[in-house]
Scaffold this motif. Structure first.
Motif, PDB file in Angstrom:
ATOM      1  N   GLY A 121       0.826  45.004   2.922  1.00 53.96           N
ATOM      2  CA  GLY A 121       0.163  44.951   2.333  1.00 53.96           C
ATOM      3  C   GLY A 121      -0.244  45.973   2.025  1.00 53.96           C
ATOM      4  O   GLY A 121       0.470  47.598   2.727  1.00 53.96           O
ATOM      5  N   ILE A 122      -1.577  46.839   1.566  1.00 54.00           N
ATOM      6  CA  ILE A 122      -2.722  48.742   1.334  1.00 54.00           C
ATOM      7  C   ILE A 122      -3.125  48.264   2.929  1.00 54.00           C
ATOM      8  O   ILE A 122      -4.139  48.157   2.507  1.00 54.00           O
ATOM      9  N   LYS A 123      -2.747  49.585   3.487  1.00 53.44           N
ATOM     10  CA  LYS A 123      -3.274  50.162   4.994  1.00 53.44           C
ATOM     11  C   LYS A 123      -4.808  50.649   4.122  1.00 53.44           C
ATOM     12  O   LYS A 123      -5.906  50.708   4.987  1.00 53.44           O
ATOM     13  N   LYS A 124      -4.452  51.818   3.358  1.00 53.56           N
ATOM     14  CA  LYS A 124      -5.448  53.271   3.213  1.00 53.56           C
ATOM     15  C   LYS A 124      -5.013  52.866   1.888  1.00 53.56           C
ATOM     16  O   LYS A 124      -3.849  53.460   1.322  1.00 53.56           O
ATOM     17  N   VAL A 125      -5.924  53.719   0.780  1.00 51.08           N
ATOM     18  CA  VAL A 125      -6.262  54.593  -0.481  1.00 51.08           C
ATOM     19  C   VAL A 125      -6.672  55.822   0.176  1.00 51.08           C
ATOM     20  O   VAL A 125      -7.374  56.074   0.690  1.00 51.08           O
ATOM     21  N   GLU A 126      -6.548  57.165  -0.252  1.00 55.88           N
ATOM     22  CA  GLU A 126      -6.582  58.108  -0.230  1.00 55.88           C
ATOM     23  C   GLU A 126      -6.365  59.601  -1.819  1.00 55.88           C
ATOM     24  O   GLU A 126      -6.398  58.814  -2.980  1.00 55.88           O
ATOM     25  N   VAL A 127      -7.474  60.210  -1.602  1.00 56.11           N
ATOM     26  CA  VAL A 127      -8.019  61.338  -3.319  1.00 56.11           C
ATOM     27  C   VAL A 127      -8.045  62.839  -2.604  1.00 56.11           C
ATOM     28  O   VAL A 127      -8.235  62.590  -1.776  1.00 56.11           O
ATOM     29  N   SER A 128      -7.067  63.448  -4.192  1.00 59.05           N
ATOM     30  CA  SER A 128      -7.467  64.614  -3.355  1.00 59.05           C
ATOM     31  C   SER A 128      -8.056  65.222  -4.904  1.00 59.05           C
ATOM     32  O   SER A 128      -7.627  64.973  -5.847  1.00 59.05           O
ATOM     33  N   ILE A 129      -7.840  65.937  -4.679  1.00 57.58           N
ATOM     34  CA  ILE A 129      -8.867  66.901  -5.751  1.00 57.58           C
ATOM     35  C   ILE A 129      -8.386  68.397  -5.616  1.00 57.58           C
ATOM     36  O   ILE A 129      -8.785  69.651  -6.757  1.00 57.58           O
ATOM     37  N   ASP A 130      -7.173  68.610  -4.769  1.00 60.89           N
ATOM     38  CA  ASP A 130      -7.104  70.097  -5.186  1.00 60.89           C
ATOM     39  C   ASP A 130      -5.199  69.874  -4.532  1.00 60.89           C
ATOM     40  O   ASP A 130      -4.597  71.103  -3.753  1.00 60.89           O
ATOM     41  N   TYR A 131      -5.097  69.602  -5.701  1.00 60.57           N
ATOM     42  CA  TYR A 131      -3.455  68.981  -5.753  1.00 60.57           C
ATOM     43  C   TYR A 131      -2.514  69.230  -4.673  1.00 60.57           C
ATOM     44  O   TYR A 131      -1.283  69.123  -3.998  1.00 60.57           O
ATOM     45  N   GLY A 132      -2.876  68.142  -3.925  1.00 63.14           N
ATOM     46  CA  GLY A 132      -2.360  67.129  -2.343  1.00 63.14           C
ATOM     47  C   GLY A 132      -2.587  68.607  -1.230  1.00 63.14           C
ATOM     48  O   GLY A 132      -1.951  67.751  -0.235  1.00 63.14           O
ATOM     49  N   GLN A 133      -3.516  69.049  -1.682  1.00 62.13           N
ATOM     50  CA  GLN A 133      -3.167  70.095  -0.258  1.00 62.13           C
ATOM     51  C   GLN A 133      -4.448  69.732   1.320  1.00 62.13           C
ATOM     52  O   GLN A 133      -4.050  69.094   1.783  1.00 62.13           O
ATOM     53  N   THR A 134      -5.124  68.594   0.932  1.00 64.14           N
ATOM     54  CA  THR A 134      -6.067  68.017   1.829  1.00 64.14           C
ATOM     55  C   THR A 134      -6.121  66.114   0.985  1.00 64.14           C
ATOM     56  O   THR A 134      -6.717  66.769  -1.070  1.00 64.14           O
ATOM     57  N   TRP A 135      -6.862  65.615   1.807  1.00 69.44           N
ATOM     58  CA  TRP A 135      -7.164  63.620   0.944  1.00 69.44           C
ATOM     59  C   TRP A 135      -7.983  63.173   1.957  1.00 69.44           C
ATOM     60  O   TRP A 135      -8.636  63.778   2.998  1.00 69.44           O
ATOM     61  N   GLU A 136      -9.101  63.187   0.950  1.00 70.68           N
ATOM     62  CA  GLU A 136     -10.362  62.547   1.455  1.00 70.68           C
ATOM     63  C   GLU A 136      -9.594  60.688   1.156  1.00 70.68           C
ATOM     64  O   GLU A 136      -9.153  60.512   0.289  1.00 70.68           O
ATOM     65  N   GLU A 137      -9.586  59.730   2.455  1.00 75.24           N
ATOM     66  CA  GLU A 137      -9.645  58.354   2.675  1.00 75.24           C
ATOM     67  C   GLU A 137     -10.607  57.653   1.245  1.00 75.24           C
ATOM     68  O   GLU A 137     -11.845  57.510   1.506  1.00 75.24           O
ATOM     69  N   ALA A 138     -10.404  56.300   0.743  1.00 74.24           N
ATOM     70  CA  ALA A 138     -11.631  56.149   0.137  1.00 74.24           C
ATOM     71  C   ALA A 138     -11.430  54.221   1.072  1.00 74.24           C
ATOM     72  O   ALA A 138     -11.394  54.900   1.761  1.00 74.24           O
ATOM     73  N   GLU A 139     -13.032  53.741  -0.110  1.00 74.26           N
ATOM     74  CA  GLU A 139     -13.073  52.913   0.595  1.00 74.26           C
ATOM     75  C   GLU A 139     -12.094  51.179  -0.132  1.00 74.26           C
ATOM     76  O   GLU A 139     -12.933  51.685  -1.617  1.00 74.26           O
ATOM     77  N   ILE A 140     -11.855  50.936   0.647  1.00 70.07           N
ATOM     78  CA  ILE A 140     -11.149  49.410   0.118  1.00 70.07           C
ATOM     79  C   ILE A 140     -12.177  48.385   0.039  1.00 70.07           C
ATOM     80  O   ILE A 140     -13.280  47.675   0.682  1.00 70.07           O
ATOM     81  N   TRP A 141     -13.135  48.159  -1.659  1.00 71.31           N
ATOM     82  CA  TRP A 141     -14.122  47.493  -1.394  1.00 71.31           C
ATOM     83  C   TRP A 141     -13.780  46.017  -2.197  1.00 71.31           C
ATOM     84  O   TRP A 141     -14.662  44.752  -1.678  1.00 71.31           O
ATOM     85  N   ALA A 142     -12.636  46.153  -2.088  1.00 69.31           N
ATOM     86  CA  ALA A 142     -12.471  43.956  -2.480  1.00 69.31           C
ATOM     87  C   ALA A 142     -10.470  44.154  -2.376  1.00 69.31           C
ATOM     88  O   ALA A 142     -10.108  45.035  -2.570  1.00 69.31           O
ATOM     89  N   GLN A 143     -10.346  43.046  -1.704  1.00 70.62           N
ATOM     90  CA  GLN A 143      -9.318  42.510  -1.286  1.00 70.62           C
ATOM     91  C   GLN A 143      -9.265  40.949  -0.357  1.00 70.62           C
ATOM     92  O   GLN A 143     -10.069  40.496  -0.089  1.00 70.62           O
ATOM     93  N   ASP A 144      -7.854  40.574  -0.627  1.00 73.78           N
ATOM     94  CA  ASP A 144      -7.322  39.619   0.220  1.00 73.78           C
ATOM     95  C   ASP A 144      -6.400  38.784   0.684  1.00 73.78           C
ATOM     96  O   ASP A 144      -5.578  40.177   1.404  1.00 73.78           O
ATOM     97  N   THR A 145      -5.013  38.967   0.117  1.00 80.74           N
ATOM     98  CA  THR A 145      -4.095  38.912   0.618  1.00 80.74           C
ATOM     99  C   THR A 145      -3.215  39.880  -0.637  1.00 80.74           C
ATOM    100  O   THR A 145      -3.230  40.418  -0.932  1.00 80.74           O
TER     101      THR A 145
END
Length: 340
Positions: A257-281
């Motif tokens: 399953g998914i532990k975390k999702v990250e977003v980058s706006i600088d070509y992958g040099q740095t990453w920001e963790e997103a909020e998981i707002w809906a999940q089940d199994t």
């Protein structure tokens, strides 16, 4: 051409194979009563995809079957006990299970929308197989369908508790295009191993399935994937304001399953963790969002998204394989920051 742009185009070219299929697909985005304006702007905006918006894919036209006349044969090979063909009422009379499951197309290029989530009701395939008693030589379970499609799954997968013969989708009988009256839900695997309009079940020592004959992956395990829903490709984003980047991530439980999702706006040099707002199994997608304080400077931007599974596996920037086994790699969106 920017290197990241080249990577994205190469990934789409490798994964976006031309298939002899008919398909219809619309975005899993609807406005529901009670949602805030901000929630309505997310994409997907609802955890469960409405039936009308659930992606559709098959080898030809949907099979239109009469539920009263439909029969599903249990072919009398490699089983201990023969039984008469089953009617729909026989399936619905079995102990039922209601689950939330996401389905994803194996031929889906990175970032497109052939991935949807629904609540399903059905009976365990295992309960049926235990009635007929597989012989020791049986290694696979073969499904033949009303549209001419056929595929097989390992017997050990068929005997899993969460492998279902589904007959309801989001609280109603399966719509025609989604396999009425009965389809298979085979967790962990792409849609090629979740056949619709099942007409017969057979145990066998081996079977070469429809897509396997055409060079496709016989296992079809879902790969770790992340999709960006907002912004869309080429969108203009107003600078100096907060913009919500959103999407979905899925691994079908193959990596815990998914532990975390990250977003980058600088070509992958740095990453920001997103909020998981809906999940089940782990057998259903997770929905995520990230609040981005957009710079006050007009310029192009590339938005990356990647997921990390509970096993520790993190998506790679490039992950395409030559054979059609499911696209991997980052989803990248090209957008533009504009200043009023």
């Amino acid at each position: 051409m920017k290197r990241r742009k080249f990577i994205k185009l190469s990934a789409i070219s490798a994964a976006g194979l031309v298939l002899p299929v008919q398909m219809g697909c619309s975005a899993p985005f609807v406005k529901l009563e009670g949602q805030t304006e901000a929630e309505q702007l997310l994409k997907p905006s609802t955890f469960v995809t409405p039936n009308a918006d659930f992606y559709v894919l098959q080898i030809g036209d949907p099979a239109k079957l009469d539920g009263n006349a439909w029969r599903m044969a249990i072919v009398p090979t490699l089983i201990e006990k023969r039984i008469l063909p089953l009617q729909l009422k026989d399936i619905t009379a079995m102990e039922s299970v209601t689950v939330t499951r996401t389905l994803k197309c194996i031929g889906d290029p990175i970032g497109t929308e052939q991935m949807s989530n629904a609540e399903w009701k059905g009976a365990r395939l295992r309960d049926l197989l235990e009635k007929v008693g597989p012989k020791p030589e049986a290694k696979v379970v073969v499904f033949r369908c009303a549209d001419g499609y056929h595929t097989a799954i390992p017997l050990e997968d068929a005997m899993r508790e969460d492998t279902l013969l589904a007959y309801e989708m989001n609280g109603v009988p399966l719509p025609t295009e989604h396999g009425f009256p009965v389809r298979l839900l085979n967790p962990g695997h792409y849609g090629t191993k979740n056949p619709k309009w099942i007409m017969s079940i057979q145990l066998a020592e081996e079977h070469e399935s429809y897509w396997e004959k055409r060079g496709w992956d016989p296992i079809a395990n879902v790969k770790l994937a992340t999709v960006i829903g907002t912004p869309s490709e080429g969108e203009n984003i107003t600078g100096g304001k907060v913009y919500t980047v959103s999407g979905a991530a899925f691994d079908a439980g193959n990596h815990g399953g998914i532990k975390k999702v990250e977003v980058s706006i600088d070509y992958g040099q740095t990453w920001e963790e997103a909020e998981i707002w809906a999940q089940d199994t782990p057998l259903a997608w997770v929905l995520w969002k990230w609040e981005w304080q957009v710079p006050e400077k007009a310029e192009p931007v590339e938005i990356y998204a990647r997921a990390t599974a509970n096993s520790g596996l993190t998506q790679d920037e490039i992950g395409i394989e030559a054979d059609p086994v499911g696209a991997t790699g980052y989803h990248i969106i090209d957008a533009s920051i504009v200043v009023a």
